[in-house]
Design an enzyme around this catalytic site. Sequence first.
Site, mmCIF file in Angstrom:
data_model
loop_
_atom_site.group_PDB
_atom_site.id
_atom_site.type_symbol
_atom_site.label_atom_id
_atom_site.label_comp_id
_atom_site.label_asym_id
_atom_site.label_seq_id
_atom_site.Cartn_x
_atom_site.Cartn_y
_atom_site.Cartn_z
ATOM 1 N N LYS A 115 31.191 38.167 29.752
ATOM 2 C CA LYS A 115 32.216 37.915 30.774
ATOM 3 C C LYS A 115 33.510 37.543 30.083
ATOM 4 O O LYS A 115 33.496 37.043 28.951
ATOM 5 C CB LYS A 115 31.778 36.760 31.684
ATOM 6 C CG LYS A 115 32.462 36.741 33.025
ATOM 7 C CD LYS A 115 31.794 37.704 33.999
ATOM 8 C CE LYS A 115 32.498 37.739 35.338
ATOM 9 N NZ LYS A 115 31.742 38.515 36.326
HETATM 10 P P1 NAD Z 1 38.758 39.852 45.237
HETATM 11 O O1 NAD Z 1 39.825 39.242 44.445
HETATM 12 O O2 NAD Z 1 38.839 41.275 45.622
HETATM 13 O O3 NAD Z 1 38.586 39.028 46.601
HETATM 14 C C1 NAD Z 1 38.415 37.649 46.651
HETATM 15 C C2 NAD Z 1 38.538 37.242 48.124
HETATM 16 O O4 NAD Z 1 38.202 35.863 48.274
HETATM 17 C C3 NAD Z 1 39.954 37.396 48.686
HETATM 18 O O5 NAD Z 1 39.871 37.900 49.998
HETATM 19 C C4 NAD Z 1 40.475 35.959 48.731
HETATM 20 O O6 NAD Z 1 41.450 35.770 49.740
HETATM 21 C C5 NAD Z 1 39.188 35.229 49.059
HETATM 22 N N1 NAD Z 1 39.227 33.808 48.757
HETATM 23 C C6 NAD Z 1 39.744 33.165 47.690
HETATM 24 N N2 NAD Z 1 39.577 31.843 47.800
HETATM 25 C C7 NAD Z 1 38.933 31.647 48.973
HETATM 26 C C8 NAD Z 1 38.491 30.513 49.665
HETATM 27 N N3 NAD Z 1 38.658 29.302 49.160
HETATM 28 N N4 NAD Z 1 37.859 30.698 50.852
HETATM 29 C C9 NAD Z 1 37.683 31.924 51.380
HETATM 30 N N5 NAD Z 1 38.092 33.026 50.767
HETATM 31 C C10 NAD Z 1 38.707 32.892 49.596
HETATM 32 O O7 NAD Z 1 37.402 39.517 44.467
HETATM 33 P P2 NAD Z 1 35.983 40.246 44.593
HETATM 34 O O8 NAD Z 1 35.916 41.299 43.550
HETATM 35 O O9 NAD Z 1 35.699 40.576 46.008
HETATM 36 O O10 NAD Z 1 35.037 39.070 44.114
HETATM 37 C C11 NAD Z 1 34.556 38.070 45.007
HETATM 38 C C12 NAD Z 1 33.279 37.475 44.446
HETATM 39 O O11 NAD Z 1 32.348 38.526 44.252
HETATM 40 C C13 NAD Z 1 33.436 36.807 43.077
HETATM 41 O O12 NAD Z 1 32.553 35.715 42.994
HETATM 42 C C14 NAD Z 1 33.003 37.884 42.110
HETATM 43 O O13 NAD Z 1 32.529 37.353 40.888
HETATM 44 C C15 NAD Z 1 31.897 38.511 42.915
HETATM 45 N N6 NAD Z 1 31.552 39.869 42.470
HETATM 46 C C16 NAD Z 1 32.444 40.905 42.598
HETATM 47 C C17 NAD Z 1 32.074 42.171 42.146
HETATM 48 C C18 NAD Z 1 32.961 43.359 42.309
HETATM 49 O O14 NAD Z 1 32.528 44.471 41.984
HETATM 50 N N7 NAD Z 1 34.172 43.214 42.802
HETATM 51 C C19 NAD Z 1 30.814 42.363 41.571
HETATM 52 C C20 NAD Z 1 29.945 41.298 41.472
HETATM 53 C C21 NAD Z 1 30.334 40.039 41.926
#
Ligand code: NAD
Length: 423
Positions: free
Chosen positions: A113
């Site tokens: 990571k």
């Molecule tokens: P992203 O940046 O696209 O979206 C994050 C979202 O969370 C946004 O809508 C933001 O407004 C919201 N957010 C931030 N703080 C918040 C809060 N306090 N309360 C409510 N909403 C809040 O990120 P993502 O890629 O969707 O990632 C989100 C989670 O999913 C992370 O934990 C990431 O590690 C995990 N994840 C993502 C992927 C991927 O392929 N994108 C894969 C595995 C895990």
Amino acid sequence: MTQDLSAVQSRDNVWEMAQRQLDEVAKLIGLNESIHGYLRVPKRVLEVSVPVRMDDGSFRMFAGYRVQHNMSRGPGKGGIRFHPDVTLDEVKALAMWMTWKCALVNIPFGGAKGGVICDPKHMSMQELENLTRRFTSEISIIIGPEKDIPAPDVYTTPQIMAWIMDTFSMQAGYSIPGVVTGKPISIGGSLGRDKATARGCLYVVDEAMHEIGREIREARVAIQGFGNAGMYAAQLMSQRGYHIVAVSDSQGGVADAHGLDVSRLMAYKLETGSVVGFTGGDRIDNKDVLEYDCDVLVPAALEKVITAENAPRIKARIVAEAANGPTMPEADAILFERGIMVLPDILANAGGVTVSYFEWVQDLQNNFWEEEEINERLKRKMVRAFRETSEQANRHKVSMRMGAYCVAVARVAEATKLRGLYP
Ligand code: NAD
């Protein structure tokens, strides 16, 4: 007094939380003590200082990290996060979870990571590009298609992946698309990667619904976070027949007990940057989404949002962790006691890394697959991982999280043991 405070801090430390989870599973599966010690620490930690030229002509220093936890099963794999709250401990925990996640869905990668402490919301595109290129250059000594392959995470986009690919390729003198996944399609990205995390989550929620004997058509879903994972989860789940009753982003949430119009909500979010103000539902507080009356809760934002304090009030029957580490260990125990099935992050969001693996394979072969083929392969991997997890959970009479860890840790331990110790 000081002691109390440090106890609280250590309970909240996400790296110690990741280590405690491993310790628990080690006991459960009778893991060899030496292998346990080996898996408890990261293989390699790189900390870099990244000088970035800003738009006003000055340059600023940013701290960045790349952590490789274990590479016994293959090269490192894991996203890069751009966020003001990034810490080394957080990156270490996320790297360890990547090791288990790749092993659980049985793809030939280890866990890694990366992260940079920065606030992308307050940086221009040019500043972000400068930061990305210099960070890539600083970590290029340990990344590469055979060594460690980064991907998107919070606030890192396909455009950022394109800059990583370009910087690494420029240093080598030829294109190396396999150095990073989550790229735009036109430069070696994979069809289906954008929705893969959400799609994988949908597949395991479908399996869980089937296992507990619930009808999809009647099920209500609440989602915290409306970014890549959360927004596409809402879209795919509503297309599948689930009712999306509440969603939120960092600015607040909206809810409608009869179901939100997800297409309109997505259009509104893309236009305004938030779900707040959407007229097709009632405004609710960000935290209330977690406790909303629903059958499936999908935390899809940040870590540590389900705590011992709010776990007793969660109404969902299934919690699908699209985010990494949303549930604190104390909350986990409460949810298990209450009979709530938690689909752990290493299972529920493994769709992203699985299609990243497909992207890497396609890049290495220069042979690109159709989207149906990708989704079909993804489904097979996710369904198999769900069933193996459920089988272990039932066998040991433990939570799905522990079941998933049993499968994953045993696989990594076997590979580590078989390879032996060098020299
Ligand atoms: P992203 O940046 O696209 O979206 C994050 C979202 O969370 C946004 O809508 C933001 O407004 C919201 N957010 C931030 N703080 C918040 C809060 N306090 N309360 C409510 N909403 C809040 O990120 P993502 O890629 O969707 O990632 C989100 C989670 O999913 C992370 O934990 C990431 O590690 C995990 N994840 C993502 C992927 C991927 O392929 N994108 C894969 C595995 C895990």
